[in-house]
Design a protein around this motif. Structure first.
Motif, mmCIF file in Angstrom:
data_model
loop_
_atom_site.group_PDB
_atom_site.id
_atom_site.type_symbol
_atom_site.label_atom_id
_atom_site.label_comp_id
_atom_site.label_asym_id
_atom_site.label_seq_id
_atom_site.Cartn_x
_atom_site.Cartn_y
_atom_site.Cartn_z
ATOM 1 N N GLY A 81 0.731 -1.139 0.011
ATOM 2 C CA GLY A 81 -0.015 -0.129 -0.072
ATOM 3 C C GLY A 81 0.827 1.246 0.261
ATOM 4 N N THR A 82 0.156 2.252 -0.163
ATOM 5 C CA THR A 82 0.931 3.730 -0.088
ATOM 6 C C THR A 82 1.632 3.893 1.333
ATOM 7 N N ASP A 83 0.967 3.182 2.340
ATOM 8 C CA ASP A 83 1.290 3.557 3.680
ATOM 9 C C ASP A 83 2.919 3.090 3.842
ATOM 10 N N ILE A 93 5.074 12.938 -3.989
ATOM 11 C CA ILE A 93 3.607 13.436 -4.681
ATOM 12 C C ILE A 93 3.025 11.995 -4.650
ATOM 13 N N ASP A 94 2.004 12.037 -3.527
ATOM 14 C CA ASP A 94 0.923 10.808 -3.553
ATOM 15 C C ASP A 94 -0.153 10.825 -4.386
ATOM 16 N N GLU A 95 -0.178 10.078 -5.721
ATOM 17 C CA GLU A 95 -1.043 10.340 -6.576
ATOM 18 C C GLU A 95 -2.093 9.154 -6.186
ATOM 19 N N ALA A 96 -2.565 8.704 -5.321
ATOM 20 C CA ALA A 96 -3.807 7.848 -4.731
ATOM 21 C C ALA A 96 -4.875 8.068 -5.574
ATOM 22 N N TYR A 97 -5.175 9.351 -6.004
ATOM 23 C CA TYR A 97 -6.409 9.627 -6.691
ATOM 24 C C TYR A 97 -6.291 10.085 -8.195
ATOM 25 N N PHE A 98 -4.886 9.827 -8.714
ATOM 26 C CA PHE A 98 -4.735 10.117 -10.084
ATOM 27 C C PHE A 98 -5.523 9.939 -11.092
ATOM 28 N N ARG A 139 1.760 5.594 -6.177
ATOM 29 C CA ARG A 139 0.519 5.289 -6.742
ATOM 30 C C ARG A 139 0.064 3.883 -5.857
ATOM 31 N N THR A 140 -1.429 3.828 -5.992
ATOM 32 C CA THR A 140 -1.926 2.864 -5.332
ATOM 33 C C THR A 140 -3.049 2.005 -5.975
ATOM 34 N N PHE A 141 -3.177 0.635 -5.706
ATOM 35 C CA PHE A 141 -4.170 -0.226 -6.345
ATOM 36 C C PHE A 141 -5.279 -0.068 -5.283
ATOM 37 N N SER A 142 -5.694 0.897 -4.231
ATOM 38 C CA SER A 142 -6.444 0.553 -3.050
ATOM 39 C C SER A 142 -7.826 1.342 -3.673
ATOM 40 N N LYS A 143 -7.487 2.273 -4.330
ATOM 41 C CA LYS A 143 -8.557 3.021 -4.861
ATOM 42 C C LYS A 143 -9.480 2.772 -6.007
HETATM 43 C C1 LIG Z 1 -3.979 10.351 -0.139
HETATM 44 C C2 LIG Z 1 -4.021 9.034 0.077
HETATM 45 N N1 LIG Z 1 -2.825 8.408 -0.003
HETATM 46 C C3 LIG Z 1 -2.936 6.985 0.314
HETATM 47 C C4 LIG Z 1 -4.135 6.345 0.892
HETATM 48 C C5 LIG Z 1 -3.754 4.908 1.225
HETATM 49 O O1 LIG Z 1 -3.607 4.347 0.337
HETATM 50 P P1 LIG Z 1 -2.964 2.777 0.515
HETATM 51 O O2 LIG Z 1 -4.368 1.886 0.712
HETATM 52 O O3 LIG Z 1 -2.438 2.617 -0.855
HETATM 53 O O4 LIG Z 1 -2.103 2.562 1.649
HETATM 54 C C6 LIG Z 1 -5.299 7.158 1.095
HETATM 55 C C7 LIG Z 1 -6.341 6.351 1.584
HETATM 56 O O5 LIG Z 1 -7.213 6.962 2.165
HETATM 57 C C8 LIG Z 1 -5.441 8.639 0.706
HETATM 58 O O6 LIG Z 1 -6.173 9.105 0.901
#
Ligand SMILES: Cc1ncc(COP(=O)(O)O)c(C=O)c1O
Length: 359
Positions: free
Chosen positions: A93-95, A193-198, A219-223
């Motif tokens: 995850g991004t975390d 630059i966290d592009e979770a919602y790119f 980038r993430t596969f969570s969203k």
């Molecule tokens: C800006 C942002 N980054 C990262 C995440 C979490 O991502 P991941 O599930 O990849 O850890 C979130 C989840 O709410 C988010 O809002």
């Protein structure tokens, strides 16, 4: 240096001072099954059926018995993202991307710049590391990205700057040109630059990777991919930096099922495109519905919208929950605000119908 002794209950071992000082963080993720989940900005219809089909095919005693191998999926993801395999690490995850970045670059007492309000895990990992955190507020007007204020706050000693673009929970963001100004000014800092919602906004810093050795993009596969349970992300940077990120990461933090799911997910681009189109249409519907009810909101570049419920934000969240609809109260960071995830148009209609009953 030894920690100062403090009084703890008998049998409790004293933790590091940084951990002692932290406020506990527990996301409200229990009891969500069977409800309309508009509280975590997930994909509200789930992962592509092709992902599930592929996982079923691939699941075997052998697949679970052996440690993960990343060579093939890294090559596939590199092609998908238009980079080289040496330009990124896979993360849990991004975390974990945030954690690895902090562990690689930030020492006890180092200056870390964040924006407020933003994704809680930036502060979390910076605090665990014992960093000295400074926060720049989003502008009161429209919760706009505070570019000038951030540029002014950057010091030669700043070690990391963590930015979500677009940002959660404001839904606002900055342009690629804005990001370049930050990278130019903060040449000695790791800029994430966290592009979770790119996928919902299309602005990305990835093409800047070759020009800026201080740039990190996640980038993430969570969203949009609907795979939050899999815990898979990517952290990109120049290959010289990636070598150090690898050193600071545990070797098998991404599990095999996540890599299999990613293999199938990136083949099914149509599924993602269709979902993004649906969410963007649903977001317009949500704006119209909120306006009809006379509820102020902030325009968003992502799959969630903040609206103003005044002093009833917690009551509105609780009443919606009683009606089977989950949203997030954010009034503790932006007075009166509630955040609602945008899914399909049908889900927005259901949300608006319930909201109208209790408004
Ligand atoms: C800006 C942002 N980054 C990262 C995440 C979490 O991502 P991941 O599930 O990849 O850890 C979130 C989840 O709410 C988010 O809002």
């Amino acid at each position: 240096m030894a920690n100062k002794r403090i009084d703890l209950p008998p049998g409790v071992l004293q933790p590091r001072e940084a951990v002692l000082k932290m406020a506990p963080y527990s996301p409200p993720t229990a009891g969500r099954a069977g409800k309309l989940r508009l509280d975590f900005n997930e994909n509200t219809v789930g992962a592509s059926p092709k992902v599930i089909e592929y996982l079923r095919q691939q699941l075997s005693e052998d697949a679970l018995a052996v440690y993960p191998e990343y060579g093939v999926i890294k090559q596939e993801l590199a092609e998908f993202f238009g980079v080289e395999p040496d330009d990124f690490i896979l993360t849990n995850g991004t975390d974990e991307a945030i954690q690895v970045l902090i562990n690689t670059y930030v020492d006890d007492g180092d200056d870390v710049l964040l924006l407020r309000p933003s994704y809680a895990m930036y502060r979390f990992y910076a605090e665990v590391a014992g960093a000295s955190v400074r926060e720049i507020p989003y502008r009161a007007q429209k919760l706009a990205f505070p570019l000038d204020e951030l540029l002014l706050a950057i010091r030669p000693t700043t070690r990391a700057i963590l930015i979500a673009n677009p940002n959660n929970p404001t839904g606002t963001g900055t342009s690629r040109a804005g990001i370049e100004r930050i990278l130019d000014k903060a040449s000695g800092a790791a800029v994430l630059i966290d592009e979770a919602y790119f996928e919902f906004c299309g602005v990305t810093a990835l093409p800047l990777l070759n020009d800026y050795p201080n740039l990190f993009v996640s980038r993430t596969f969570s969203k949009v991919y609907g795979m939050a349970a899999m815990r898979l992300g990517c952290l990109f940077s120049q290959s010289g930096n990636v070598d150090f990120l690898h050193k600071a990461q545990s070797p098998y933090s991404v599990n095999t099922l996540a890599t299999l799911a990613a293999h199938a997910a990136i083949q099914d681009r149509t599924y993602i495109e269709k979902y993004v189109t649906e969410v963007l249409a649903a977001r317009e519907l949500l704006y119209v519905g909120l306006e009809r009810l006379g509820i102020p909101y902030y325009e968003s570049k992502a799959n969630f919208v903040l609206f103003l419920a005044g002093d009833r934000s917690i009551a509105i969240r609780d009443e919606l929950r009683n009606r089977g609809v989950l949203v997030r109260d954010r009034s503790y960071e932006i007075p009166g605000c509630v955040r609602v995830t945008v899914g399909t148009r049908d889900q927005v209609r259901r949300f608006l119908a319930e909201l109208e009953q209790i408004w």
